[in-house]
Write an enzyme that holds these catalytic residues in place. Sequence first.
Site, PDB file in Angstrom:
ATOM      1  N   SER A  11     -31.619  -9.724 -23.465  1.00  0.00           N
ATOM      2  CA  SER A  11     -32.798 -10.313 -22.820  1.00  0.00           C
ATOM      3  C   SER A  11     -33.100 -11.728 -23.281  1.00  0.00           C
ATOM      4  CB  SER A  11     -34.025  -9.422 -23.056  1.00  0.00           C
ATOM      5  OG  SER A  11     -33.839  -8.163 -22.446  1.00  0.00           O
ATOM      6  N   SER A  53     -23.099   5.241 -37.111  1.00  0.00           N
ATOM      7  CA  SER A  53     -22.601   6.220 -36.151  1.00  0.00           C
ATOM      8  C   SER A  53     -21.090   6.411 -36.192  1.00  0.00           C
ATOM      9  CB  SER A  53     -23.001   5.811 -34.728  1.00  0.00           C
ATOM     10  OG  SER A  53     -22.414   4.564 -34.390  1.00  0.00           O
ATOM     11  N   GLU A  84       1.407   3.710   2.091  1.00  0.00           N
ATOM     12  CA  GLU A  84       2.208   4.029   3.265  1.00  0.00           C
ATOM     13  C   GLU A  84       3.510   3.232   3.277  1.00  0.00           C
ATOM     14  OE1 GLU A  84      -2.194   4.123   4.595  1.00  0.00           O
ATOM     15  OE2 GLU A  84      -0.941   3.144   3.070  1.00  0.00           O
ATOM     16  N   GLU A 140     -21.772   1.902 -22.246  1.00  0.00           N
ATOM     17  CA  GLU A 140     -21.618   2.281 -23.648  1.00  0.00           C
ATOM     18  C   GLU A 140     -22.756   1.630 -24.427  1.00  0.00           C
ATOM     19  OE1 GLU A 140     -17.819   2.512 -25.588  1.00  0.00           O
ATOM     20  OE2 GLU A 140     -16.775   1.948 -23.739  1.00  0.00           O
ATOM     21  N   ALA A 151     -26.610   9.050 -33.889  1.00  0.00           N
ATOM     22  CA  ALA A 151     -26.454   8.155 -35.039  1.00  0.00           C
ATOM     23  C   ALA A 151     -27.520   8.497 -36.060  1.00  0.00           C
ATOM     24  CB  ALA A 151     -26.587   6.691 -34.609  1.00  0.00           C
ATOM     25  N   MET A 152     -27.271   8.095 -37.289  1.00  0.00           N
ATOM     26  CA  MET A 152     -28.284   8.280 -38.312  1.00  0.00           C
ATOM     27  C   MET A 152     -29.455   7.336 -38.039  1.00  0.00           C
ATOM     28  SD  MET A 152     -26.723  10.651 -39.737  1.00  0.00           S
ATOM     29  CE  MET A 152     -27.899  11.020 -41.051  1.00  0.00           C
ATOM     30  N   ALA A 153     -30.572   7.557 -38.690  1.00  0.00           N
ATOM     31  CA  ALA A 153     -31.754   6.730 -38.466  1.00  0.00           C
ATOM     32  C   ALA A 153     -31.465   5.263 -38.732  1.00  0.00           C
ATOM     33  CB  ALA A 153     -32.907   7.211 -39.349  1.00  0.00           C
ATOM     34  N   HIS A 193       0.832  -1.193   0.000  1.00  0.00           N
ATOM     35  CA  HIS A 193       0.000   0.000   0.000  1.00  0.00           C
ATOM     36  C   HIS A 193       0.873   1.252   0.000  1.00  0.00           C
ATOM     37  CE1 HIS A 193      -3.865  -2.112   1.650  1.00  0.00           C
ATOM     38  NE2 HIS A 193      -3.376  -2.688   0.560  1.00  0.00           N
ATOM     39  N   THR A 215     -31.848   3.761 -26.065  1.00  0.00           N
ATOM     40  CA  THR A 215     -32.854   3.005 -25.311  1.00  0.00           C
ATOM     41  C   THR A 215     -32.323   2.545 -23.960  1.00  0.00           C
ATOM     42  OG1 THR A 215     -33.926   2.248 -27.340  1.00  0.00           O
ATOM     43  CG2 THR A 215     -34.357   0.981 -25.339  1.00  0.00           C
TER      44      THR A 215
END
Length: 381
Positions: free
Chosen positions: A238, A172, A53, A307, A166-168, A51, A311
């Site tokens: 999910s 990106s 110290e 990142e 980002a674009m549609a 450590h 959503t």
Amino acid sequence: MTDHSYFMQRALTLAEGGLYTASPNPRVGCVLVQQDDIIGEGFHLRSGEAHAEVHALRDAQQRGIDVVGATAYVTLEPCSHTGKTPPCCDALIRAQVGKVVVAMQDPNPLVAGAGIQRLRAAGIAVDVGVLAEQAEQLNKGFIKRMRQGLPWLRAKLAMSVDGRTAMASGESQWITGPAARSDVQRLRAQSSAIISSVDTVLMDEASLNVRAEQLGMADQSLVAAIVAQQPLRVILDSTLRLSASAKLFSQPGPIVVICAQAKPPQRQALEAAGAEVLQLAGEQGQVDLAAVMAELGRRACNEVLLEAGATLAGAFLQQGLLDEITVYMAPTLLGSEARPLFNLPLSSMSQQQRLQIQQISPVGDDWRIDARPIVETNRKG
């Protein structure tokens, strides 16, 4: 007269030497002072090693200087328990220092004032609270984990001047320039884990690892140490749509895929590819984000980097799980059809999420904005 702030600031600067490598331990620096001269200094580099110290005492010894009666400035209370190394307060007692100045008490329940008490019981004067705010900032992840069992969560996002990411179509790469991307690599390097979504991994073919050539550091030994301890990559998926042949599996570093539901063949394929699969189901067939953070806290993660797209970033923000937001703003416009920074279903000014700006700084041709959500904001609905 001794300026405690001057020497503690030096200790804090030293502690930053463990910014990328000390986790899961806190970043700690120590300075030994005799008659207003620094006679020894050190910092904690990595878990399992000496450590701060102890390094400072060894430094003074190597200089041939007697530390009896010296003042030790330490950014965090010296530990009083035996972990991977002996108690630091015992080392200071044996060295017969005359005084210890501590920036802040250690929130670790194994210490929590016991180190300070042991020093005082040995007849050593102890002052606490010098540059405490700066010390907390340096170890905000460790402190939150000790107090709440949760890591510090920072969302990293890149946007245009008109607030689009980002674009549609999802395209990106690249909004920001090389300097900003190098800065992101350093954010990854100081994080215990990186969270992303399966959509981001699939769309961007993301690896989510720390890359030596993009760190922009001259110290190659430090670069090697950083790259050797890749952060845990946490993919929220999910229904287990992630392919076992995804690019991130070809890069070194541990991977955890967290799902809400898992069919055996999909789970087995990911495990065979080297991932750990964990099921943490929440509502409506989604992953339980709060449970994810609790799990990372149990895994001793101090700082976690999110990142992901609008959503998932919006979901973490809405659930009050984001501690900090780092946005890289590029001098460009993506237009009204492009994707927003956060998906937030807000319809009135009373629902707005206010932010407290911590810092705005130039990074190459881009701007970095660090902010924290203001949790007291009056939001309805």
